[in-house]
Design a protein around this motif. Structure first.
Motif, short mmCIF file in Angstrom:
data_model
loop_
_atom_site.label_atom_id
_atom_site.label_comp_id
_atom_site.label_asym_id
_atom_site.label_seq_id
_atom_site.Cartn_x
_atom_site.Cartn_y
_atom_site.Cartn_z
N SER A 1 0.82 -1.22 0.00
CA SER A 1 0.00 0.00 0.00
C SER A 1 0.85 1.26 0.00
O SER A 1 0.43 2.29 -0.54
CB SER A 1 -0.92 0.02 1.22
N GLY A 2 2.02 1.19 0.64
CA GLY A 2 2.84 2.38 0.78
C GLY A 2 2.19 3.45 1.64
O GLY A 2 2.54 4.63 1.55
N ARG A 3 1.26 3.04 2.53
CA ARG A 3 0.51 4.00 3.34
C ARG A 3 0.77 3.78 4.82
O ARG A 3 0.85 2.65 5.29
CB ARG A 3 -0.99 3.85 3.10
N LEU A 4 0.82 4.89 5.54
CA LEU A 4 0.89 4.83 7.00
C LEU A 4 -0.52 4.86 7.58
O LEU A 4 -1.45 5.34 6.93
CB LEU A 4 1.67 6.04 7.53
N PRO A 5 -0.70 4.38 8.81
CA PRO A 5 -2.01 4.49 9.46
C PRO A 5 -2.36 5.96 9.73
O PRO A 5 -1.51 6.85 9.66
CB PRO A 5 -1.82 3.72 10.78
N ALA A 6 -3.62 6.20 10.04
CA ALA A 6 -4.06 7.53 10.45
C ALA A 6 -3.53 7.83 11.85
O ALA A 6 -2.90 7.00 12.49
CB ALA A 6 -5.58 7.60 10.40
N LEU B 1 -15.39 -8.00 5.32
CA LEU B 1 -14.32 -7.26 6.00
C LEU B 1 -13.18 -6.95 5.04
O LEU B 1 -12.49 -5.94 5.19
CB LEU B 1 -13.81 -8.06 7.19
N GLY B 2 -12.98 -7.81 4.04
CA GLY B 2 -11.95 -7.53 3.05
C GLY B 2 -12.22 -6.24 2.29
O GLY B 2 -11.29 -5.54 1.90
N ARG B 3 -13.50 -5.92 2.12
CA ARG B 3 -13.84 -4.68 1.42
C ARG B 3 -13.60 -3.45 2.29
O ARG B 3 -13.54 -2.33 1.79
CB ARG B 3 -15.31 -4.73 0.97
N TYR B 4 -13.48 -3.68 3.61
CA TYR B 4 -13.25 -2.58 4.54
C TYR B 4 -11.83 -2.60 5.10
O TYR B 4 -11.56 -2.06 6.16
CB TYR B 4 -14.27 -2.64 5.68
N ARG B 5 -10.93 -3.25 4.38
CA ARG B 5 -9.56 -3.39 4.87
C ARG B 5 -8.90 -2.03 5.12
O ARG B 5 -8.16 -1.86 6.09
CB ARG B 5 -8.73 -4.19 3.87
N THR B 6 -9.16 -1.06 4.25
CA THR B 6 -8.55 0.26 4.42
C THR B 6 -9.03 0.92 5.71
O THR B 6 -8.24 1.49 6.47
CB THR B 6 -8.87 1.16 3.21
#
Length: 494
Positions: A219-224, A328-333
């Motif tokens: 993802s290359g993303r950090l958590p909020a 839940l896979g659809r809400y992974r983000t």
């Protein structure tokens, strides 16, 4: 004759179950099976003061309701804490350890025999005359009327990219214990595979003396970023509408999203969700903006999270596994960015590393890594054609959830690594967290709690989940009248 309980796993979930059993009548003996000191599991066994809990004191408690028991524990010892604070994880480890010792004294004084068997549970089979036999890796076998599987997260996920290099001296399969990372040279260049909670722990530890760190994940993303994860002062989620959500309904996603947005709106007095997050593309810019929002009190979404976690776990527990996994896979983000967001203090430290130029985030995993031929370290091959030299690689992609397997003879294997669990079939877990008999389908007196409950609980890396489960199971035991002869033990416990 009373009940003879065996708790497999002595981390926070195991201690939660132990303290719940302490109030249940009819218990003759409790044996905790764990090779490590009780209370000091993977999550809270660290001694590094840099590593904070990812949940506030309010929900990091062995008791699920009322005032936080952790808050009472810390306040009694002079710690200046608030229910919203994120405290060092080692304090929670000490809390779990001391609560176990306190409750052990209490139950022993009431005549209950308590033992700690320092081994690893490997299987549960049928017992003589009823009940169960718990098999340990030191050759011991424990008889029990009731078995509680509180298996922790102790098998790290090793990305395929580096799996064939396991055992290489310049590869860490996990950030923990962090002592090894602290011992790396102060000028080391380190590739961390992951960008979520474990990766952030590794980055914070590595960044203190100024090592150069590159985070790489799909993802290359950090958590909020948040300043608390506490229970709201008043409910913000509509429980009636939430319970009415039908997982197979074509408008499920839209209806669920509306309920979540409404809950966030109530938590923030109507503040629009789009004003509570950053749209910046660059990770450093997004981190800086979300830190500013959090520290200025503009992220009321954080006050809906605790209620949303409970609602998700409660409402999805009876769903078929495939249905729950798909939805839940659809809400992974949402789960990875917001439910598992990071404390503001950690965000400030990361931002400082960005500012100093010692931290970078790669937009994806490398195409390949190869050991350097001219010395220690690695050559990292990126998709854009660059080849970068790294001194060390750290796997920080999380942990495998414990996976149980049932053999044809009825033996239940206790595995943590799904790759090694090829034998047998996954057992059915009832809605009340009991392993079901493969022939009759009836629930056995084997419970799964904490991380082991993932076939029924959606969000398990959350101490409040295990605490609520333990309270429910203890209530069930109060109503049970199941007895077998006293257990026998082969082998000597430590």
């Amino acid at each position: 004759m009373g009940k003879h309980a065996v708790i497999v796993g002595g981390g926070a979930s195991g201690v939660t179950m132990f303290t719940a059993l302490a109030t249940a009548p009819g218990i003759s003996s409790i044996t905790v099976v764990d090779p490590n000191p009780i209370g000091l599991g993977t999550a809270f066994g660290t001694t590094d003061p840099l590593l904070l809990c990812n949940t506030s004191v309010d929900v990091t408690s062995l008791r699920p309701g009322g005032e936080s028991d952790l808050l009472a524990y810390l306040a009694a010892r002079g710690w200046p804490v608030h229910r919203d604070h994120f405290v060092p994880r080692y304090l929670v480890g000490q809390y779990c350890r001391e609560r176990y010792l306190t409750y052990r004294r209490i139950v022993e004084q009431s005549g209950v025999r308590v033992r700690h068997h320092r081994a690893r549970g490997t299987a549960v089979g049928p017992g003589e005359g009823g009940g169960h036999t718990v098999v340990l890796d030191d050759g011991s076998r424990l008889a029990a009327t009731d078995v509680f599987l509180c298996l922790g997260l102790d098998q790290p996920v090793v990305p395929e990219l580096v799996r064939r290099h396991l055992g290489h001296p310049d590869l860490s399969s996990s950030p923990y214990p962090v002592r090894r990372l602290r011992e790396l040279p102060r000028t080391a260049r380190v590739l961390v595979l992951g960008s979520k909670l474990a990766a952030i722990d590794a980055t914070l530890v590595l960044g203190r003396p100024g090592r150069h760190v590159v985070l790489a994940s799909p993802s290359g993303r950090l958590p909020a970023v948040r300043t608390r994860l506490s229970r709201p002062a008043r409910p913000v989620l509509d429980p009636v509408s939430w319970r009415r959500l039908a997982p197979n309904s074509p408008d499920f996603d839209l209806a669920a999203a509306r309920l979540v947005v409404s809950a966030v709106g109530r938590a923030g007095a109507g503040a629009a969700l789009r004003t509570q997050t950053s749209g910046a593309a660059a990770p450093a810019d997004r981190l800086a903006e979300e830190l500013r929002l959090a520290e200025s009190g503009q992220v009321p979404w954080q006050d809906a999270i605790a209620e949303i976690i409970e609602a998700i776990n409660d409402s999805t527990s009876a769903w078929p596994v495939r249905t729950r996994t798909a939805i839940l896979g659809r809400y992974r983000t949402l789960i990875s960015r917001y439910i598992s967001s990071i404390p503001a203090r950690n965000a400030r430290l990361l931002l400082d590393q960005f500012t100093r130029g010692t931290l970078a985030i790669a937009p994806g995993l490398p195409e390949a890594v190869t050991p350097a031929e001219d010395g220690p370290g690695w050559l990292v091959h990126w998709a854009d054609g660059r080849t970068e030299r790294m001194d060390h690689i750290v796997c920080a992609a999380g942990y495998h959830k414990p996976t149980l397997r049932r053999l044809p003879d009825g033996t239940l294997l206790l595995h943590s690594d799904p790759a090694s669990a090829s034998a047998g079939a996954e057992p059915e877990i009832s809605a009340d967290l009991r392993v079901c008999d493969p022939h009759t389908g009836e629930p056995e007196r084997i419970w799964v709690l904490g991380a082991a409950s993932h076939p029924r609980a959606a969000i398990v890396n959350y101490l409040n989940t295990a605490a609520r489960q333990a309270a429910d199971v203890a209530g069930e035991l109060l109503r049970a009248g199941y007895q077998v002869p006293a257990p026998t033990v082969t082998g000597r416990p430590a």
